[in-house]
Enzyme design. Structure first.
Site, PDB file in Angstrom:
ATOM      1  N   HIS A  60     -10.138  -5.257  -3.521  1.00  0.00           N
ATOM      2  CA  HIS A  60      -8.802  -5.458  -2.957  1.00  0.00           C
ATOM      3  C   HIS A  60      -8.923  -5.877  -1.505  1.00  0.00           C
ATOM      4  CE1 HIS A  60      -9.904  -1.199  -2.505  1.00  0.00           C
ATOM      5  NE2 HIS A  60      -9.314  -1.261  -1.321  1.00  0.00           N
ATOM      6  N   LEU A  61      -8.027  -6.773  -1.116  1.00  0.00           N
ATOM      7  CA  LEU A  61      -7.952  -7.240   0.264  1.00  0.00           C
ATOM      8  C   LEU A  61      -6.742  -6.591   0.929  1.00  0.00           C
ATOM      9  CD1 LEU A  61      -9.007  -9.271   2.427  1.00  0.00           C
ATOM     10  CD2 LEU A  61      -7.324 -10.890   1.535  1.00  0.00           C
ATOM     11  N   HIS A  62      -6.991  -5.889   2.047  1.00  0.00           N
ATOM     12  CA  HIS A  62      -5.873  -5.351   2.837  1.00  0.00           C
ATOM     13  C   HIS A  62      -5.324  -6.471   3.719  1.00  0.00           C
ATOM     14  CE1 HIS A  62      -6.843  -0.926   2.328  1.00  0.00           C
ATOM     15  NE2 HIS A  62      -8.040  -1.429   2.062  1.00  0.00           N
ATOM     16  N   ASN A  84     -12.748  -3.516   2.588  1.00  0.00           N
ATOM     17  CA  ASN A  84     -13.679  -2.395   2.737  1.00  0.00           C
ATOM     18  C   ASN A  84     -14.647  -2.475   1.552  1.00  0.00           C
ATOM     19  OD1 ASN A  84     -12.403  -1.371   5.032  1.00  0.00           O
ATOM     20  ND2 ASN A  84     -10.940  -0.197   3.817  1.00  0.00           N
ATOM     21  N   ASP A 129       0.850  -1.190   0.000  1.00  0.00           N
ATOM     22  CA  ASP A 129       0.000   0.000   0.000  1.00  0.00           C
ATOM     23  C   ASP A 129       0.891   1.246   0.000  1.00  0.00           C
ATOM     24  OD1 ASP A 129      -3.219   0.505   0.979  1.00  0.00           O
ATOM     25  OD2 ASP A 129      -1.819   2.197   1.084  1.00  0.00           O
ATOM     26  N   ILE A 130       0.509   2.237  -0.788  1.00  0.00           N
ATOM     27  CA  ILE A 130       1.309   3.459  -0.938  1.00  0.00           C
ATOM     28  C   ILE A 130       1.262   4.315   0.331  1.00  0.00           C
ATOM     29  CG2 ILE A 130      -0.465   5.030  -1.876  1.00  0.00           C
ATOM     30  CD1 ILE A 130       1.570   5.690  -4.124  1.00  0.00           C
ATOM     31  N   GLY A 154     -15.408   3.005   3.972  1.00  0.00           N
ATOM     32  CA  GLY A 154     -14.067   3.535   3.736  1.00  0.00           C
ATOM     33  C   GLY A 154     -13.448   3.115   2.421  1.00  0.00           C
ATOM     34  N   GLN A 155     -14.214   2.444   1.558  1.00  0.00           N
ATOM     35  CA  GLN A 155     -13.626   2.057   0.269  1.00  0.00           C
ATOM     36  C   GLN A 155     -13.427   3.293  -0.602  1.00  0.00           C
ATOM     37  OE1 GLN A 155     -15.774  -0.926  -2.014  1.00  0.00           O
ATOM     38  NE2 GLN A 155     -14.126  -1.071  -3.526  1.00  0.00           N
TER      39      GLN A 155
HETATM   40  P1  AMP Z   1      -9.721   1.366   0.318  1.00  0.00           P
HETATM   41  O1  AMP Z   1      -9.795   2.653   1.095  1.00  0.00           O
HETATM   42  O2  AMP Z   1     -10.126   0.150   1.076  1.00  0.00           O
HETATM   43  O3  AMP Z   1     -10.429   1.496  -1.020  1.00  0.00           O
HETATM   44  O4  AMP Z   1      -8.181   1.143   0.026  1.00  0.00           O
HETATM   45  C1  AMP Z   1      -7.506   1.703  -1.039  1.00  0.00           C
HETATM   46  C2  AMP Z   1      -6.053   1.645  -0.690  1.00  0.00           C
HETATM   47  O5  AMP Z   1      -5.291   1.846  -1.866  1.00  0.00           O
HETATM   48  C3  AMP Z   1      -5.608   2.730   0.308  1.00  0.00           C
HETATM   49  O6  AMP Z   1      -5.082   2.103   1.475  1.00  0.00           O
HETATM   50  C4  AMP Z   1      -4.556   3.514  -0.472  1.00  0.00           C
HETATM   51  O7  AMP Z   1      -3.480   3.951   0.337  1.00  0.00           O
HETATM   52  C5  AMP Z   1      -4.114   2.508  -1.518  1.00  0.00           C
HETATM   53  N1  AMP Z   1      -3.570   3.077  -2.734  1.00  0.00           N
HETATM   54  C6  AMP Z   1      -4.064   4.109  -3.460  1.00  0.00           C
HETATM   55  N2  AMP Z   1      -3.300   4.331  -4.536  1.00  0.00           N
HETATM   56  C7  AMP Z   1      -2.299   3.401  -4.504  1.00  0.00           C
HETATM   57  C8  AMP Z   1      -1.175   3.122  -5.346  1.00  0.00           C
HETATM   58  N3  AMP Z   1      -0.929   3.822  -6.464  1.00  0.00           N
HETATM   59  N4  AMP Z   1      -0.347   2.113  -4.986  1.00  0.00           N
HETATM   60  C9  AMP Z   1      -0.576   1.401  -3.856  1.00  0.00           C
HETATM   61  N5  AMP Z   1      -1.624   1.624  -3.023  1.00  0.00           N
HETATM   62  C10 AMP Z   1      -2.466   2.607  -3.349  1.00  0.00           C
END
Ligand code: AMP
Ligand code: ZN
Length: 119
Positions: free
Chosen positions: A105-107, A92, A35-36, A98-99
């Site tokens: 995507h799975l955190h 999410n 995650d960034i 919070g999505q």
């Molecule tokens: P969500 O809030 O569950 O939709 O999670 C989206 C996630 O994507 C967040 O934790 C962001 O930090 C992550 N994210 C957004 N852009 C990027 C990217 N370019 N590379 C890696 N992670 C990202």
């Protein structure tokens, strides 16, 4: 068509290699990358290569792929050596939860104390 890459989707671009990411693992059906904006020492996203807006639509359309994602979450935990201490996996689902990126995507989170229930 359901599952097809979406031109305006950030995670489809990561799958295609058009946006850089720190890739941890890749399989025929999934990609795992850091995650960034990490919320824990281990914070990896496991995504399907196919595009579905969230885990619910993916599960309904391609349950095998969501099983692949869950299997990969364990491989990520092994890779980051957090399998023994424990880790959290979160989908999410919906803006109200919070999505922010609407490609399923799975955190995978670990490496610090994790509160329950989450905020
Ligand atoms: P969500 O809030 O569950 O939709 O999670 C989206 C996630 O994507 C967040 O934790 C962001 O930090 C992550 N994210 C957004 N852009 C990027 C990217 N370019 N590379 C890696 N992670 C990202
Ligand atoms: Zn996508």
């Amino acid at each position: 068509m359901a599952g097809e890459p979406q031109a305006d989707c950030l995670f489809c671009k990561i799958v295609a290699g058009e946006v850089p990411a720190t890739i941890v693992r890749e399989t025929e059906t999934t990609v795992a990358f850091r995650d960034i904006n990490p919320q824990a020492p281990t914070h990896v996203l496991v995504i399907p290569k196919v595009h579905y807006p969230d885990a619910a639509t993916l599960a309904a359309a391609e349950p095998q792929v969501i099983a692949d994602i869950l299997r990969e979450s364990r491989e990520v935990a092994v890779e980051d050596k957090v399998e023994d201490r424990g880790y959290r996996v979160v989908f999410n689902t919906g803006a109200g939860a919070g999505q922010t990126v609407f490609h399923a995507h799975l955190h995978v989170l670990s490496g610090r104390g994790l509160q329950w229930p989450p905020g």
